[in-house]
Design an enzyme around this catalytic site. Structure first.
Site, PDB file in Angstrom:
ATOM      1  N   GLU A   1       5.811 119.569   7.339  1.00 38.36           N
ATOM      2  CA  GLU A   1       5.084 118.455   7.952  1.00 38.36           C
ATOM      3  C   GLU A   1       5.615 118.219   9.368  1.00 38.36           C
ATOM      4  O   GLU A   1       6.753 118.568   9.663  1.00 38.36           O
ATOM      5  CB  GLU A   1       5.327 117.190   7.121  1.00 38.36           C
ATOM      6  CG  GLU A   1       4.106 116.652   6.395  1.00 38.36           C
ATOM      7  CD  GLU A   1       3.108 115.953   7.305  1.00 38.36           C
ATOM      8  OE1 GLU A   1       2.851 116.409   8.441  1.00 38.36           O
ATOM      9  OE2 GLU A   1       2.571 114.934   6.867  1.00 38.36           O
ATOM     10  N   ASP A   2       4.799 117.613  10.199  1.00 43.19           N
ATOM     11  CA  ASP A   2       5.260 117.334  11.553  1.00 43.19           C
ATOM     12  C   ASP A   2       6.190 116.127  11.597  1.00 43.19           C
ATOM     13  O   ASP A   2       7.298 116.205  12.096  1.00 43.19           O
ATOM     14  CB  ASP A   2       4.076 117.162  12.529  1.00 43.19           C
ATOM     15  CG  ASP A   2       3.066 116.107  12.097  1.00 43.19           C
ATOM     16  OD1 ASP A   2       3.215 115.509  11.009  1.00 43.19           O
ATOM     17  OD2 ASP A   2       2.103 115.872  12.859  1.00 43.19           O
TER      18      ASP A   2
ATOM     19  N   ASP B   1      -0.133 115.292  18.456  1.00 33.85           N
ATOM     20  CA  ASP B   1      -1.225 114.930  19.359  1.00 33.85           C
ATOM     21  C   ASP B   1      -1.307 113.431  19.592  1.00 33.85           C
ATOM     22  O   ASP B   1      -0.720 112.625  18.875  1.00 33.85           O
ATOM     23  CB  ASP B   1      -2.562 115.372  18.755  1.00 33.85           C
ATOM     24  CG  ASP B   1      -2.969 114.478  17.589  1.00 33.85           C
ATOM     25  OD1 ASP B   1      -2.123 114.252  16.702  1.00 33.85           O
ATOM     26  OD2 ASP B   1      -4.108 113.984  17.581  1.00 33.85           O
TER      27      ASP B   1
ATOM     28  N   ASP C   1       6.538 109.192   8.994  1.00 36.26           N
ATOM     29  CA  ASP C   1       6.469 107.900   9.675  1.00 36.26           C
ATOM     30  C   ASP C   1       6.460 106.799   8.606  1.00 36.26           C
ATOM     31  O   ASP C   1       7.494 106.484   8.047  1.00 36.26           O
ATOM     32  CB  ASP C   1       5.215 107.915  10.552  1.00 36.26           C
ATOM     33  CG  ASP C   1       5.057 106.700  11.439  1.00 36.26           C
ATOM     34  OD1 ASP C   1       6.071 106.138  11.859  1.00 36.26           O
ATOM     35  OD2 ASP C   1       3.911 106.298  11.717  1.00 36.26           O
TER      36      ASP C   1
ATOM     37  N   LYS D   1      10.985 109.178  11.217  1.00 38.93           N
ATOM     38  CA  LYS D   1      11.118 107.820  11.766  1.00 38.93           C
ATOM     39  C   LYS D   1      11.423 106.868  10.617  1.00 38.93           C
ATOM     40  O   LYS D   1      10.528 106.170  10.141  1.00 38.93           O
ATOM     41  CB  LYS D   1       9.787 107.379  12.394  1.00 38.93           C
ATOM     42  CG  LYS D   1       9.430 107.975  13.725  1.00 38.93           C
ATOM     43  CD  LYS D   1       8.108 107.348  14.181  1.00 38.93           C
ATOM     44  CE  LYS D   1       7.646 107.921  15.485  1.00 38.93           C
ATOM     45  NZ  LYS D   1       6.272 107.477  15.818  1.00 38.93           N
TER      46      LYS D   1
ATOM     47  N   GLY E   1      -0.719 118.990  12.869  1.00 34.79           N
ATOM     48  CA  GLY E   1       0.480 118.744  13.668  1.00 34.79           C
ATOM     49  C   GLY E   1       1.643 119.698  13.431  1.00 34.79           C
ATOM     50  O   GLY E   1       2.454 119.924  14.318  1.00 34.79           O
TER      51      GLY E   1
ATOM     52  N   ARG F   1      -1.083 118.732  22.104  1.00 38.07           N
ATOM     53  CA  ARG F   1      -0.444 119.501  21.038  1.00 38.07           C
ATOM     54  C   ARG F   1       0.311 120.712  21.583  1.00 38.07           C
ATOM     55  O   ARG F   1       1.313 121.143  21.023  1.00 38.07           O
ATOM     56  CB  ARG F   1      -1.493 120.004  20.037  1.00 38.07           C
ATOM     57  CG  ARG F   1      -2.107 118.917  19.175  1.00 38.07           C
ATOM     58  CD  ARG F   1      -2.815 119.553  17.993  1.00 38.07           C
ATOM     59  NE  ARG F   1      -3.755 118.661  17.336  1.00 38.07           N
ATOM     60  CZ  ARG F   1      -3.441 117.803  16.369  1.00 38.07           C
ATOM     61  NH1 ARG F   1      -2.190 117.675  15.977  1.00 38.07           N
ATOM     62  NH2 ARG F   1      -4.370 117.057  15.815  1.00 38.07           N
TER      63      ARG F   1
ATOM     64  N   PHE G   1       6.059 106.566  20.015  1.00 39.59           N
ATOM     65  CA  PHE G   1       5.012 107.526  19.677  1.00 39.59           C
ATOM     66  C   PHE G   1       5.234 108.798  20.490  1.00 39.59           C
ATOM     67  O   PHE G   1       5.328 108.757  21.718  1.00 39.59           O
ATOM     68  CB  PHE G   1       3.628 106.948  19.959  1.00 39.59           C
ATOM     69  CG  PHE G   1       2.529 107.781  19.362  1.00 39.59           C
ATOM     70  CD1 PHE G   1       2.210 107.670  18.016  1.00 39.59           C
ATOM     71  CD2 PHE G   1       1.832 108.689  20.140  1.00 39.59           C
ATOM     72  CE1 PHE G   1       1.206 108.453  17.456  1.00 39.59           C
ATOM     73  CE2 PHE G   1       0.826 109.478  19.591  1.00 39.59           C
ATOM     74  CZ  PHE G   1       0.517 109.364  18.245  1.00 39.59           C
TER      75      PHE G   1
END
Ligand code: 5GP
Ligand code: MG
Length: 186
Positions: A96-97, A156, A100, A128, A41, A162, A149
């Site tokens: 990192e993407d 993705d 969460d 988040k 990601g 993506r 989301f």
């Protein structure tokens, strides 16, 4: 490509990435940092960020998979670290993407720490905070978001979306079945 409402446009992302690059450059020690890019990601974000940082850097990769192809983190994180590169004694920037529940980042930070780097800084594109299940945070955050989301710019849904240039709320309406895999890789 679809999908739902644009949450961050490509222009907004690029502007934020430029600011993040300045912020990180100001705080990373001098010398050559080792960037660890979390697959898959964070790939788009990491490339843009590292270019913007405009300094000598070495790169390595880590992959974290959580079980299940859908939109929920299943709680179990499996790491693949064979392309991490030499971390010992290095100033590591983990890219990192999205942060969460925090389980992925906690596992990655732990694995890096075991390898005795000189320092670790974490940069996530999205955070988040309301979803956190474990106490973990990132030193650098692109955007703080709510619980929706999101897809695009590397993120993705079942491996789809993506390559979208912007970040969108995922909307399943009118979508063909996505090319998902059995096990979701970040
Ligand atoms: P955590 O372990 O913090 O719950 O999960 C982090 C991983 O979950 C991310 O690296 C990403 O793969 C996935 N994830 C969490 N939220 C989202 C989201 O809104 N969109 C997408 N595409 N992936 C997400
Ligand atoms: Mg994923």
């Amino acid at each position: 490509m679809p999908t739902g409402e644009v949450v961050f446009s490509a222009a907004q992302i690029q502007e934020r990435v430029r600011a993040l690059a300045r912020e990180i450059n100001a705080l990373l020690p001098e010398g050559i940092p080792h960037a660890v890019i979390a697959l898959k990601g964070a790939v788009f974000f990491a490339v843009d960020l590292l270019r913007e940082m405009d300094r000598e850097v070495t790169i390595g990769f880590a992959a974290a998979s959580s079980y299940g192809p859908n939109t929920d983190s299943a709680g179990e994180v499996r790491l693949r670290l064979d392309l991490l590169g030499e971390v010992r004694g290095r100033d590591v920037l983990l890219i990192e993407d999205i942060l969460d529940t925090g389980l992925t980042l906690a596992a990655l930070r732990g694995a890096l720490r075991e390898r005795r780097p000189a320092s670790i800084r974490v940069c996530v594109l999205l955070d988040k905070p309301s979803r956190r299940k474990t106490r973990v945070s990132a030193e650098h955050v692109g955007f703080t978001v709510d619980e929706r989301f999101l897809v695009g710019y590397g993120l993705d849904c079942g491996e789809a979306h993506r390559a979208l240039p912007d970040i969108r709320a995922y909307s399943p309406e009118g979508e063909a079945a996505s090319p998902g895999t059995e096990e979701g890789e970040s």
